[in-house]
Design a protein around this motif. Structure first.
Motif, mmCIF file in Angstrom:
data_model
loop_
_atom_site.group_PDB
_atom_site.id
_atom_site.type_symbol
_atom_site.label_atom_id
_atom_site.label_comp_id
_atom_site.label_asym_id
_atom_site.label_seq_id
_atom_site.Cartn_x
_atom_site.Cartn_y
_atom_site.Cartn_z
ATOM 1 N N ALA A 46 -29.398 40.712 -11.562
ATOM 2 C CA ALA A 46 -28.927 41.474 -12.719
ATOM 3 C C ALA A 46 -30.022 42.366 -13.279
ATOM 4 C CB ALA A 46 -28.416 40.514 -13.799
ATOM 5 N N CYS A 47 -31.259 41.863 -13.295
ATOM 6 C CA CYS A 47 -32.391 42.688 -13.750
ATOM 7 C C CYS A 47 -32.555 43.916 -12.861
ATOM 8 C CB CYS A 47 -33.671 41.872 -13.765
ATOM 9 S SG CYS A 47 -33.753 40.625 -15.078
ATOM 10 N N GLY A 48 -32.355 43.738 -11.554
ATOM 11 C CA GLY A 48 -32.436 44.870 -10.637
ATOM 12 C C GLY A 48 -31.374 45.920 -10.911
ATOM 13 N N VAL A 49 -30.158 45.472 -11.227
ATOM 14 C CA VAL A 49 -29.083 46.410 -11.554
ATOM 15 C C VAL A 49 -29.425 47.187 -12.822
ATOM 16 C CG1 VAL A 49 -26.669 46.601 -12.258
ATOM 17 C CG2 VAL A 49 -27.300 45.044 -10.401
ATOM 18 N N VAL A 50 -29.885 46.488 -13.858
ATOM 19 C CA VAL A 50 -30.237 47.148 -15.126
ATOM 20 C C VAL A 50 -31.381 48.138 -14.910
ATOM 21 C CG1 VAL A 50 -31.162 46.773 -17.439
ATOM 22 C CG2 VAL A 50 -29.389 45.245 -16.545
ATOM 23 N N TRP A 51 -32.401 47.720 -14.151
ATOM 24 C CA TRP A 51 -33.541 48.612 -13.905
ATOM 25 C C TRP A 51 -33.092 49.891 -13.207
ATOM 26 C CZ3 TRP A 51 -35.817 51.317 -10.091
ATOM 27 C CH2 TRP A 51 -37.104 51.811 -10.320
ATOM 28 N N VAL A 82 -35.016 55.858 -4.585
ATOM 29 C CA VAL A 82 -35.660 54.749 -5.299
ATOM 30 C C VAL A 82 -34.629 53.939 -6.078
ATOM 31 C CG1 VAL A 82 -37.296 54.120 -7.104
ATOM 32 C CG2 VAL A 82 -37.902 55.894 -5.463
ATOM 33 N N GLY A 83 -33.841 54.615 -6.904
ATOM 34 C CA GLY A 83 -32.828 53.913 -7.683
ATOM 35 C C GLY A 83 -31.779 53.251 -6.816
ATOM 36 N N GLY A 84 -31.338 53.958 -5.771
ATOM 37 C CA GLY A 84 -30.349 53.387 -4.868
ATOM 38 C C GLY A 84 -30.893 52.208 -4.081
ATOM 39 N N GLY A 85 -32.195 52.267 -3.748
ATOM 40 C CA GLY A 85 -32.805 51.153 -3.023
ATOM 41 C C GLY A 85 -32.842 49.885 -3.840
ATOM 42 N N VAL A 86 -33.206 50.011 -5.127
ATOM 43 C CA VAL A 86 -33.236 48.838 -6.006
ATOM 44 C C VAL A 86 -31.829 48.308 -6.241
ATOM 45 C CG1 VAL A 86 -33.837 47.996 -8.303
ATOM 46 C CG2 VAL A 86 -35.382 49.559 -7.110
ATOM 47 N N LEU A 87 -30.887 49.219 -6.538
ATOM 48 C CA LEU A 87 -29.505 48.798 -6.779
ATOM 49 C C LEU A 87 -28.898 48.165 -5.527
ATOM 50 C CD1 LEU A 87 -27.065 48.737 -8.689
ATOM 51 C CD2 LEU A 87 -26.463 51.034 -7.857
ATOM 52 N N GLY A 88 -29.148 48.783 -4.382
ATOM 53 C CA GLY A 88 -28.596 48.266 -3.137
ATOM 54 C C GLY A 88 -29.198 46.946 -2.709
ATOM 55 N N SER A 89 -30.389 46.626 -3.202
ATOM 56 C CA SER A 89 -30.997 45.321 -2.926
ATOM 57 C C SER A 89 -30.562 44.281 -3.945
ATOM 58 C CB SER A 89 -32.521 45.459 -2.928
ATOM 59 O OG SER A 89 -33.147 44.238 -2.632
ATOM 60 N N ALA A 90 -30.280 44.723 -5.182
ATOM 61 C CA ALA A 90 -29.891 43.792 -6.244
ATOM 62 C C ALA A 90 -28.507 43.196 -5.993
ATOM 63 C CB ALA A 90 -29.915 44.497 -7.597
#
Length: 435
Positions: A180-185, A84-92
């Motif tokens: 940037a919001c995706g990275v922070v999240w 989950v975290g990697g998916g958001v970071l990898g999309s951000a």
């Protein structure tokens, strides 16, 4: 969802047809504030053809289709937190790079969107794996309804924010800020989240014991052989797949093409486009939560059969959605247009939420696999619709858009009929051993 849909707003002002689109002669345009156009933050624009724009809008879903089933297997074995975290970071990260890629050419933007979708394809299956360890049995439907409703809430938030950023600051910053919001999240997720209650640092001992006790004895999805052939031959499974495909045909059209319709036909400026495009999704967010509560109430307190409730939600939702979206193309008042699209979106969302639960009706043991298959097939509208719609509506006429609305309505009705005939809501023979 913000990382997925923000480009639907930004592309309206990224291409050079934003200020030159002729609109529709005779259409009621008194609502649109044309005098505000000179206040639009000027930024780079690109000579991308309608077909190219369609490929840019659909590129995300080509990547998104790849790892749906595989991610479910991995998440079940190692946990969903990293996926989950990697998916958001990898999309951000690809989202942050889109302004640079746009200067290099449309093909670079398409490549980044495919990459973002590829990484983000792990998120939904991984969320299911996380909830399999965290959601008490008697609270599962309610919790899943709230979680999946967040997809609609994310769209509701991101569309007007993206529109405001494009208008006041420039379209490039819509990618910078949301990326940037995706990275922070994702960083907060890695810090706070845990795969299992046993490893979480801050929940109380009583809550931990309650969750563990409520899930004790649940069947692992990887105990024994998976009856792949029986699953793929099941008419009830295909009823779910087809009805969900119908819901997503409408859903992906709205998230990718509705902003374009509002700019080309309703002649909204970019701020109006972002706000008006988001209104249907706040209604969907609320009705998905309400629909789950209502379904449980009808089954538990009013003695409705599970099948009657599932068919009532899915069939009526698709029918109502289809009728209102077909009529939308003939409405010449912008308030009625937004109202009709909102009704269509909300009723379609009720159908979609019922489909999520219907996977559990057929089988607990293999429900994640069925959802993975269903979600993989239902992504195809996201791949095809932006390209098809951009090609069909090259002249920006209301007649072209009426054709698009009519086809979507017909598909909704057809998919609802298939579910009405073949839909089931009881444990299937190939899954009966789990009883």
């Amino acid at each position: 969802m913000s990382l997925c849909v923000n480009i639907s707003i930004a592309i309206v002002v990224m291409v050079n047809n934003y200020v030159s689109s002729p609109g529709i002669s005779g259409f009621n345009q008194t609502h649109s504030n044309f005098t505000s156009q000179h206040n639009l933050k000027q930024d780079k624009v690109y000579d991308w053809s309608p077909d190219t724009q369609g490929w840019i809008l659909s590129a995300f879903y080509y990547g998104y289709s790849v790892f749906q089933i595989a991610s479910g297997f991995v998440a079940d074995r190692v946990g969903g937190k990293l996926l989950v975290g990697g998916g958001v970071l990898g999309s951000a990260v690809p989202t942050l790079l889109i302004p640079l890629a746009a200067d290099l050419g449309a093909s670079y933007v398409i490549a980044l969107r495919v990459l973002a979708g590829l990484v983000e394809s792990s998120i939904l299956p991984a969320i299911s794996a996380v909830w399999s360890e965290w959601a008490p049995t008697l609270e599962r439907s309610r919790l899943l309804g709230i979680v999946y409703s967040g997809m609609y809430f994310g769209i509701f938030i991101s569309l007007p924010i993206s529109g405001a950023i494009c208008y006041h600051v420039g379209w490039a910053y819509s990618f910078y800020i949301i990326g940037a919001c995706g990275v922070v999240w994702s960083l907060l997720w890695f810090w706070i989240a845990s795969d299992r209650p046993e490893t979480h640092r801050s929940i109380s001992a009583a809550e931990r014991e309650y969750i563990i006790a409520s899930l004790r004895g649940q069947v692992s999805p990887h105990e024994g052989d998976i009856p792949w052939l029986s699953i793929m031959k099941s008419a009830a499974v295909w009823a779910i797949i087809i009805s969900y495909w119908g819901c997503d045909t409408f859903h992906y059209f709205l998230t990718t093409m509705l902003p374009t319709y509002m700019e080309e036909i309703l002649r909204f400026d970019i701020q109006q486009t972002g706000l008006s495009s988001s209104i249907p999704f706040i209604a969907s967010w609320l009705l998905v939560i309400f629909g789950g509560e209502l379904a449980d109430y009808l089954i538990k307190s009013q003695n409705f059969s599970t099948l009657a409730v599932r068919k009532g939600c899915i069939v009526s939702g698709l029918w109502i959605s289809g009728i209102f979206i077909a009529v939308t193309g003939y409405v010449e008042d912008y308030k009625l247009t937004v109202a009709f699209v909102t009704i269509s979106t909300a009723t379609s969302a009720i159908s979609e939420s019922a489909i999520y639960v219907n996977c559990l009706d057929l089988t607990l043991k293999y429900s994640g696999i069925i959802f993975g298959i269903t979600n993989t097939i239902s992504i195809t509208p996201g791949m095809l619709w932006p390209v098809i719609v951009k090609h069909v509506t090259q002249n920006h006429t209301i007649e072209e858009w009426r054709t698009v609305f009519g086809v979507i309505a017909a598909l909704n009705v057809l998919c609802s009929l298939i579910y009405a005939i073949f839909g089931k809501a009881e444990t299937q023979p190939w899954a009966a051993e789990e009883n």
